[in-house]
Design a protein around this motif. Structure first.
Motif, PDB file in Angstrom:
ATOM      1  N   PRO C 218       1.193  -1.274  -0.164  1.00 39.63           N
ATOM      2  CA  PRO C 218      -0.313   0.454  -0.305  1.00 39.63           C
ATOM      3  C   PRO C 218       0.491   1.521  -0.333  1.00 39.63           C
ATOM      4  O   PRO C 218       0.284   1.890  -0.916  1.00 39.63           O
ATOM      5  CB  PRO C 218      -0.896  -0.471   1.237  1.00 39.63           C
ATOM      6  CG  PRO C 218      -1.113  -1.752   1.521  1.00 39.63           C
ATOM      7  CD  PRO C 218       0.266  -1.889   1.121  1.00 39.63           C
ATOM      8  N   GLU C 243      -5.034  -5.204  -3.153  1.00 43.05           N
ATOM      9  CA  GLU C 243      -5.260  -6.150  -2.192  1.00 43.05           C
ATOM     10  C   GLU C 243      -6.459  -5.641  -1.547  1.00 43.05           C
ATOM     11  O   GLU C 243      -6.242  -4.954  -0.718  1.00 43.05           O
ATOM     12  CB  GLU C 243      -4.154  -6.509  -1.524  1.00 43.05           C
ATOM     13  CG  GLU C 243      -3.950  -7.649  -0.923  1.00 43.05           C
ATOM     14  CD  GLU C 243      -2.800  -7.835   0.287  1.00 43.05           C
ATOM     15  OE1 GLU C 243      -2.364  -7.089   0.416  1.00 43.05           O
ATOM     16  OE2 GLU C 243      -3.207  -8.959   0.741  1.00 43.05           O
ATOM     17  N   ARG C 244      -7.442  -6.717  -1.052  1.00 46.98           N
ATOM     18  CA  ARG C 244      -8.451  -6.560  -0.123  1.00 46.98           C
ATOM     19  C   ARG C 244      -8.163  -7.975   0.097  1.00 46.98           C
ATOM     20  O   ARG C 244      -8.413  -8.836  -0.459  1.00 46.98           O
ATOM     21  CB  ARG C 244      -9.601  -5.693  -0.199  1.00 46.98           C
ATOM     22  CG  ARG C 244      -9.324  -4.370  -0.201  1.00 46.98           C
ATOM     23  CD  ARG C 244      -9.101  -3.700   0.876  1.00 46.98           C
ATOM     24  NE  ARG C 244      -8.684  -2.738   1.077  1.00 46.98           N
ATOM     25  CZ  ARG C 244      -8.176  -1.501   0.262  1.00 46.98           C
ATOM     26  NH1 ARG C 244      -7.172  -2.000  -0.018  1.00 46.98           N
ATOM     27  NH2 ARG C 244      -8.100  -0.100   0.003  1.00 46.98           N
ATOM     28  N   ARG C 245      -8.972  -8.447   1.520  1.00 46.31           N
ATOM     29  CA  ARG C 245      -9.037 -10.021   1.563  1.00 46.31           C
ATOM     30  C   ARG C 245     -11.269 -10.017   1.216  1.00 46.31           C
ATOM     31  O   ARG C 245     -12.438 -10.202   1.779  1.00 46.31           O
ATOM     32  CB  ARG C 245      -9.017  -9.390   3.005  1.00 46.31           C
ATOM     33  CG  ARG C 245      -9.166 -11.755   3.221  1.00 46.31           C
ATOM     34  CD  ARG C 245      -7.969 -12.702   2.787  1.00 46.31           C
ATOM     35  NE  ARG C 245      -8.361 -13.274   3.682  1.00 46.31           N
ATOM     36  CZ  ARG C 245      -8.875 -14.717   3.683  1.00 46.31           C
ATOM     37  NH1 ARG C 245      -9.523 -14.576   2.921  1.00 46.31           N
ATOM     38  NH2 ARG C 245      -8.903 -15.808   4.630  1.00 46.31           N
ATOM     39  N   CYS C 256     -14.053  -6.272   1.569  1.00 48.64           N
ATOM     40  CA  CYS C 256     -13.715  -5.711   0.250  1.00 48.64           C
ATOM     41  C   CYS C 256     -13.866  -4.279   0.091  1.00 48.64           C
ATOM     42  O   CYS C 256     -13.635  -3.538  -0.985  1.00 48.64           O
ATOM     43  CB  CYS C 256     -13.076  -6.650  -0.736  1.00 48.64           C
ATOM     44  SG  CYS C 256     -14.173  -6.564  -2.066  1.00 48.64           S
ATOM     45  N   GLY C 257     -15.051  -3.455   0.457  1.00 46.34           N
ATOM     46  CA  GLY C 257     -15.729  -2.190   0.064  1.00 46.34           C
ATOM     47  C   GLY C 257     -14.148  -0.836   0.169  1.00 46.34           C
ATOM     48  O   GLY C 257     -13.201  -1.009   1.050  1.00 46.34           O
ATOM     49  N   GLY C 259     -14.170   2.400  -0.257  1.00 53.02           N
ATOM     50  CA  GLY C 259     -15.237   3.421  -0.275  1.00 53.02           C
ATOM     51  C   GLY C 259     -16.983   2.998  -0.651  1.00 53.02           C
ATOM     52  O   GLY C 259     -16.823   2.232  -0.371  1.00 53.02           O
ATOM     53  N   ILE C 278     -11.293   8.989  -3.122  1.00 53.59           N
ATOM     54  CA  ILE C 278     -11.852   7.682  -1.789  1.00 53.59           C
ATOM     55  C   ILE C 278     -10.288   7.668  -1.246  1.00 53.59           C
ATOM     56  O   ILE C 278      -9.557   6.934  -1.283  1.00 53.59           O
ATOM     57  CB  ILE C 278     -12.000   5.691  -2.578  1.00 53.59           C
ATOM     58  CG1 ILE C 278     -13.183   6.451  -3.616  1.00 53.59           C
ATOM     59  CG2 ILE C 278     -12.250   4.854  -1.261  1.00 53.59           C
ATOM     60  CD1 ILE C 278     -12.841   5.234  -3.965  1.00 53.59           C
ATOM     61  N   PRO C 279     -10.403   8.681  -0.385  1.00 51.12           N
ATOM     62  CA  PRO C 279      -8.794   9.078   0.552  1.00 51.12           C
ATOM     63  C   PRO C 279      -8.634   7.898   1.006  1.00 51.12           C
ATOM     64  O   PRO C 279      -7.131   7.344   2.098  1.00 51.12           O
ATOM     65  CB  PRO C 279      -9.360  10.055   1.792  1.00 51.12           C
ATOM     66  CG  PRO C 279     -10.823  10.323   1.401  1.00 51.12           C
ATOM     67  CD  PRO C 279     -10.966  10.374  -0.244  1.00 51.12           C
ATOM     68  N   GLU C 280      -9.359   6.543   1.270  1.00 49.47           N
ATOM     69  CA  GLU C 280      -9.163   5.626   2.530  1.00 49.47           C
ATOM     70  C   GLU C 280      -8.670   4.164   1.814  1.00 49.47           C
ATOM     71  O   GLU C 280      -8.069   3.906   2.104  1.00 49.47           O
ATOM     72  CB  GLU C 280     -10.241   5.394   3.216  1.00 49.47           C
ATOM     73  CG  GLU C 280     -11.557   4.676   3.141  1.00 49.47           C
ATOM     74  CD  GLU C 280     -12.576   5.821   2.440  1.00 49.47           C
ATOM     75  OE1 GLU C 280     -12.697   6.850   2.208  1.00 49.47           O
ATOM     76  OE2 GLU C 280     -13.387   5.205   3.017  1.00 49.47           O
TER      77      GLU C 280
END
Lengths: 324, 252, 282
Positions: C218, C243-245, C256-257, C259, C278-280
């Motif tokens: 990241p 990458e998300r789970r 895996c959201g 935004g 989507i800053p996050e």
């Protein structure tokens, strides 16, 4: 004049007719005093003027814990489950709206087989309700997503059939229905409950409530367990001693630390991040339901939160409307 | 397939955790077929505590030099060490007075007189001394979680991690909320679930036997209980019953 | 009766054919999915992911490291980092696995055609980009100049090094390797010491026409996006593989959201432009 009036004294007879369509379930109260949807063997158990059940009717479509697959010798198989036919009686418009939302999520592309099988065997009969202090629905008489609806009047109910199955119910209960001069309430067939969709940017608003909620939330999970439209789930696999095993899914909660975790990192490391995520999913919607709020205004989250968190305060304070 | 070699043992404890395994009557035949119980002094004589073991399930708190020797020995002899039950994981009931009384006071109370006292120290969890590969919580543990672990060992893995509080399962079971509706001293919000809210389902408030849930909001739970009129002492006593040393300021 | 629709939760069976240790914690697994899975898998687009089941542990999303072979075999480059990958690493050839997918969007290959492509990989991020690279090289004439910049912690953990060097030697792509640390004395062919952004800074390229494909840990994304934009690459042409789970892979479990988007259906390949709001995300 159409025969659509069900006298209150004939309700028990009507319930017997409903049993032709499946096992009758409706709002009842447990020994401990919790309002719950449960099998109704004796009409005396039924609460027709209840406020809200602790767990919404989603439990009939998405059980808390459900076996997705089993495996043996390295080969996975679907469970050979045939869901029973169930008539869910006396659903409030907010809960019907909740089911309508879940239908959009689970019956869309890549239809969820377990959900679809249970949904197909479920007959929904709505009833009108009286909002209480926890409710924040905007159109309490709305009732589009059911097979049949009973609008409460002074001496009974105005029956309306909304689907083919509803018509079958009408036919089965024809002798119980009488002509009525009370006209159908105008709002009865409109859909739309709950809170208006919110601006996603509000998740980064400088409202001090964000931090307050993050400090006080105990991540108990009650808000989403009891929400009629929360459907996040976890998937886990458990081997068995005989070499086989099962894969299950279980209700999950976006406020748990594990929700945004990957091996070695967490994309929502703090409770504040997770509250923002909840706000975004609940009031702004995710693909492909962006711009659609999933809040149906049932008031359960507010009623069950041990610390009285009401996410709506975030946008009311920010100038959004709040209909209560 | 080579049987998985197990040690099942106890330190300072009531043997209830080991008994839980013996209570898994429906599964015992399978367990005996697929595992080699190399060392299980509670259930069979003549075991070899030198191992080697694939896994050692050890219950109890560490409170004597002999406990510590045993713990080191099993740790060294086993590929996986499992803290089996709340005493092994958190100190448990043996440790509930760790913050209140000195060891000497407690020993005098129990053994009395002026004679020599057995050597012992404040009961402590395994994690204070050795690395732990897996933890089974509960006083006593849930049978299902014991069987889950054994099955996972056979599959060459460990069970998936669950980390939600008792409240989640409690609400899902449609129990009456004892904290909100009855104002009882219920620890559900800060305690690890997995017990299917066994106690609240029968009307008994959660006493916290499974230890803290991950990222427990302890400070808020404390506030909730104070608001309901419980005294700080009473709350701390209850919270310490199964795990001493809570951080009452923790909000995370 | 209509034809029975296959339960999308149900994995196809696959066998582990071969495993090659690449580093102490990363191995390349070659698997053979059952024949019934091949029609689906043949639609694989680089950047998409599959859900690999290891019976007893569960499922894990993995982005294949190559296009499916003619016989349907698939290469997965997997680091031992969690519950499922630990058990996968214990499996021996012949072991039964499961596979679902492919899921997600993949890289926009049609749109990228005719353009130079700059691939930026950090660490294990080389795995998903390798399948893109293989596609680009297989259809070499459809794309402009192809450049791969690959950074790893140290030479020992640089994956596919010989293979990449051989590809570069054929003259079909430019290859730049860099490591964060290099042992002072080693017999291995040396490569630049420094971070990927350093490598990028000295790089002259036709930024206005270029598509960049980035995959890595990241923190890498944020600085690379800024550097690429500064060099003149449009934010809509900076493709990031995130990458998300993903638990379900089909947009339901909501783990895996990103935004208001879901990595499993809207991604895992996102444009830097769409992530700005989507800053996050990063």
């Amino acid at each position: 004049m159409e025969k659509s009036f069900l006298e209150a004294t004939r309700l028990n007879g009507f319930l017997e007719k409903l049993r032709l369509f499946g096992a009758l379930h409706g709002p009842t109260v447990t020994d401990a005093g919790v309002t719950t949807f449960a099998p109704v063997t004796d009409p005396a158990q039924l609460l027709t003027d209840y406020r809200r059940t602790q767990i919404p009717p989603k439990k009939y479509l998405l059980p808390f814990r459900e076996q997705l697959l089993s495996y043996r010798d390295g080969r996975y198989a679907e469970p050979a489950e045939a869901p029973p036919a169930i008539v869910l009686f006396a659903l409030h418009p907010c809960d019907l709206a909740g089911i309508a939302y879940l239908d959009r999520v689970f019956l869309g592309d890549n239809t969820d087989p377990g959900y679809a099988a249970r949904r197909a065997r479920l007959t929904l009969v709505g009833i009108s309700c009286e909002p209480d202090d926890f409710c924040f629905c905007s159109a309490p008489d709305a009732a589009a997503n059911c097979d049949a609806f009973l609008a409460t009047t002074k001496n009974g109910y105005l029956f309306s059939a909304l689907t083919a199955r509803g018509e079958e119910i009408a036919a089965a209960a024809a002798d119980l229905l009488s002509a009525s001069d009370v006209s159908q309430p105008a709002a009865a067939l409109q859909s739309g409950t709950g809170v208006a969709p919110q601006d996603p940017e509000l998740r980064f608003s400088d409202n001090p409530l964000w931090q307050k909620f993050a400090d006080t939330c105990v991540s108990c999970g009650a808000c989403s367990v009891c929400c009629p439209t929360c459907y996040c789930f976890d998937v886990r696999e458990y081997p068995a001693l005989d070499g086989g095993g099962v894969r299950i899914r279980e209700w999950d909660n976006c406020l748990f630390a594990t929700h945004g975790e990957v091996a070695g990192a967490n994309f929502r490391p703090t409770r504040l991040d997770r509250l923002r995520y909840r706000f975004l999913h609940k009031y702004c919607g995710f693909t492909p339901l962006q711009g659609i709020t999933s809040c149906v205004g049932c008031g359960r989250c507010k009623a069950v939160c041990p610390v009285g968190i009401d996410l709506r305060e975030l946008f009311c304070a920010a100038g959004g409307e709040m209909s209560s | 397939m080579k049987p998985v070699r197990l040690a099942i043992a106890g330190l300072t404890a009531c043997s209830g955790c080991q008994l839980t395994l013996l209570n898994c009557e429906d599964e015992l035949a399978d367990v005996l077929r697929r595992f080699e119980l190399v060392y299980f002094p509670m259930a069979q004589s003549g075991g070899r505590k030198e191992g080697p073991f694939d896994a050692a399930l050890v219950e109890g708190a560490v409170s004597t030099p002999a406990d510590l020797d045993m713990l080191f020995s099993l740790r060294n002899a086993s590929r996986l060490l499992v803290a089996y039950g709340t005493c092994a994981a958190f100190g448990g009931v043996a440790a509930m007075n760790n913050g209140q009384s000195t060891r000497e006071e407690l020993l005098r109370t129990v053994y009395g007189g002026q004679g020599s006292l057995p050597e012992s120290f404040a009961p402590a969890p395994f994690g204070n001394f050795v690395s732990v590969d897996w933890t089974i919580r509960g006083c006593p543990p849930e049978k299902d979680e014991v069987v889950e672990l054994l099955a996972a060992l056979l599959a060459g893995t460990l069970p998936p991690v669950r980390s939600y509080p008792v409240c989640t399962e409690c609400r899902s079971r449609e129990n009456l909320c004892l904290l909100l509706e009855k104002g009882e001293l219920c620890l559900g919000p800060v305690i690890q679930g997995g017990c299917n809210a066994r106690c609240p389902a029968t009307g008994i408030a959660c006493e916290g036997c499974r230890g803290p849930v991950r990222e427990a909001n302890v400070a808020q739970e404390l506030e909730l209980l104070l608001e309901r009129g419980f005294g700080r002492d009473e709350i701390e006593r209850r919270m310490n019953r199964f795990k001493p040393g809570w951080d009452y300021g923790q909000r995370r | 009766m209509s034809e029975r629709v296959r339960d999308m939760h149900l994995p196809f069976t696959a066998r582990l054919l071969e495993r090659t240790e690449l580093t102490e914690d990363t191995a390349l697994f070659r698997i053979a999915p059952e024949e019934a899975a091949l029609p689906q898998l043949s639609r694989f687009v680089p950047g998409q992911f599959v859900q690999i089941s290891v019976p007893g542990a569960g499922e894990v999303p993995i982005s294949p490291a190559d296009l499916p072979g003619g016989d349907g075999t698939l290469e997965l480059c997997v680091r031992r980092v969690g519950h499922v990958t630990e058990l996968l690493h214990q499996q021996l050839p012949g072991a039964p696995l499961g596979i679902r997918g492919p899921f997600g969007n993949g890289f926009p290959l049609k749109e990228m055609a005719g353009h130079p492509v700059l691939l930026l990989a950090g660490g294990l991020g080389i795995a998903p980009l390798r399948s893109l690279l293989m596609h680009l090289l297989r259809h070499r004439d459809r794309f402009g100049e192809i450049t791969l910049m690959y950074g790893a912690r140290q030479p020992r953990v640089m994956l596919f090094r010989e293979e990449l060097a051989a590809l570069a030697a054929r003259g079909e792509m430019r290859l730049y390797l860099t490591v964060d640390f290099a042992p002072e004395t080693n017999g291995i062919q040396s490569c630049a010491v420094g971070l990927l952004p350093d490598l990028l800074k000295g790089f002259r390229f036709d930024a206005a026409a270029t598509y960049a494909a980035v995959c890595g840990p990241p923190p890498l994304y944020r600085c690379l996006i800024a550097d690429l934009e500064q060099a003149g690459v449009a934010s809509g042409r900076i493709m990031l593989s995130l990458e998300r789970r993903m638990r379900c892979g089909v947009g339901r479990c909501c783990h895996c959201g990103i935004g208001q988007k879901l990595c499993c259906v809207d991604g895992p390949v996102f444009r830097a432009g769409e992530l700005k709001a989507i800053p996050e995300a990063l």
